[in-house]
Design a protein around this motif. Structure first.
Motif, PDB file in Angstrom:
ATOM      1  N   THR B  20      32.115 -29.032 -50.654  1.00 31.62           N
ATOM      2  CA  THR B  20      33.339 -29.631 -51.172  1.00 31.62           C
ATOM      3  C   THR B  20      34.131 -28.562 -51.899  1.00 31.62           C
ATOM      4  OG1 THR B  20      32.304 -31.798 -51.534  1.00 31.62           O
ATOM      5  CG2 THR B  20      34.360 -31.371 -52.683  1.00 31.62           C
ATOM      6  N   TRP B  35      45.183 -27.266 -45.339  1.00 31.19           N
ATOM      7  CA  TRP B  35      44.146 -26.294 -45.662  1.00 31.19           C
ATOM      8  C   TRP B  35      44.255 -25.160 -44.658  1.00 31.19           C
ATOM      9  CZ3 TRP B  35      41.098 -25.506 -49.708  1.00 31.19           C
ATOM     10  CH2 TRP B  35      40.884 -26.561 -50.615  1.00 31.19           C
ATOM     11  N   ALA B  64      39.628 -33.555 -44.742  1.00 30.82           N
ATOM     12  CA  ALA B  64      40.263 -33.725 -46.043  1.00 30.82           C
ATOM     13  C   ALA B  64      41.140 -34.962 -45.961  1.00 30.82           C
ATOM     14  CB  ALA B  64      41.103 -32.508 -46.413  1.00 30.82           C
ATOM     15  N   HIS B  74      40.851 -32.864 -51.168  1.00 33.13           N
ATOM     16  CA  HIS B  74      39.616 -32.096 -51.227  1.00 33.13           C
ATOM     17  C   HIS B  74      39.088 -31.811 -49.825  1.00 33.13           C
ATOM     18  CE1 HIS B  74      39.958 -33.035 -55.360  1.00 33.13           C
ATOM     19  NE2 HIS B  74      39.380 -34.236 -55.325  1.00 33.13           N
ATOM     20  N   LEU B  75      38.603 -30.600 -49.624  1.00 36.73           N
ATOM     21  CA  LEU B  75      38.050 -30.183 -48.336  1.00 36.73           C
ATOM     22  C   LEU B  75      36.543 -30.415 -48.329  1.00 36.73           C
ATOM     23  CD1 LEU B  75      38.682 -28.706 -45.614  1.00 36.73           C
ATOM     24  CD2 LEU B  75      38.001 -26.585 -46.778  1.00 36.73           C
ATOM     25  N   CYS B  90      44.342 -24.171 -50.166  1.00 30.98           N
ATOM     26  CA  CYS B  90      45.025 -25.449 -50.112  1.00 30.98           C
ATOM     27  C   CYS B  90      46.525 -25.179 -50.273  1.00 30.98           C
ATOM     28  CB  CYS B  90      44.519 -26.345 -51.238  1.00 30.98           C
ATOM     29  SG  CYS B  90      45.163 -28.019 -51.247  1.00 30.98           S
TER      30      CYS B  90
END
Lengths: 117, 112
Positions: B20, B35, B64, B74-75, B90
């Motif tokens: 994460t 991203w 994400a 969030h990735l 990001c």
């Protein structure tokens, strides 16, 4: 199409000298962007062109910096009287945009790394 | 103005671990979120994107979700590989701006 090309890949220059970088975008792309990336940071926007018109310039682009895109094809970024603080990676990107829609399709070049000694 | 705050790195994980990387943003209106990944010596490559709230972007096992209520993107990846080692950025494009605003990047190293 080989993507976005930037030349040179690396440039070392002495403080006070002028330098010029070149970017060749993807041929059908009408927008071209310049960004600067310093070590450990994300890219910061410098300026962008729609065809040959320079439409926006960041406050980061001091009067020592000038960019051109003659004929709406390749672009050059010149830095006059370089300073050590100009040392960074200079990234070029291009995209195809129609109308006023958002830009989804950036393609970045590999960048030109400038070191001012 | 627009800004992106990204989880500081570096992040080191073992192969097959869960990843994460947190990203939150500030923007007017309804930005598009991205991203990007940067491998050593290469330019930035688009990894995934989302253009409106609750959209999920996905690519190469990465995901994400655009969360407007928490202004986050969030990735995540369920099982990382050594080849995922890179810097992840990001970014957003908001309002009338044509340019991208990037976070500071997160260096990911995956160990075999």
């Amino acid at each position: 199409d080989t993507g976005v090309s930037q030349d040179p890949r690396h440039k070392i220059t002495k403080r006070g000298q002028n330098v010029t970088f070149r970017c060749d975008p993807i041929s059908e792309h009408n927008r071209l962007y310049w960004y600067r990336q310093t070590l450990g940071q994300g890219p910061e926007f410098l300026t962008y062109f729609q065809n040959e018109a320079q439409l926006e310039k960041s406050r980061l682009l001091s009067d020592r910096f000038s960019a051109e895109r003659p004929k709406g094809s390749f672009s050059t970024l010149e830095i006059q009287r370089t300073e050590q603080g100009d040392s960074a990676m200079y990234l070029c990107a291009s995209s195809l945009n129609v109308g006023t829609g958002n830009n989804y399709g950036y393609t970045f070049g590999s960048g030109t790394r400038l070191t001012v000694v | 103005g627009n800004s992106v705050t990204q989880m500081e790195g570096p992040v080191t994980l073992s192969e097959e671990a869960f990843l994460t990387i947190n990203c939150t943003y500030t923007a007017t209106g309804y930005p598009s979120l991205f991203w990007y990944v940067q491998y050593p010596g290469e330019g930035l490559q688009l990894l995934l994107k989302a253009t409106k709230a609750d959209d999920k972007g996905s690519n190469k096992g990465f995901e994400a979700t655009y969360r407007k209520e928490t202004t986050s993107f969030h990735l995540e990846k369920g099982s990382v590989q050594v080849s995922d080692s890179a810097v992840y950025f990001c970014a957003l494009q908001g309002g009338s701006a044509r340019q991208l605003t990037f976070g500071s990047g997160t260096q990911l190293t995956v160990l075999p």
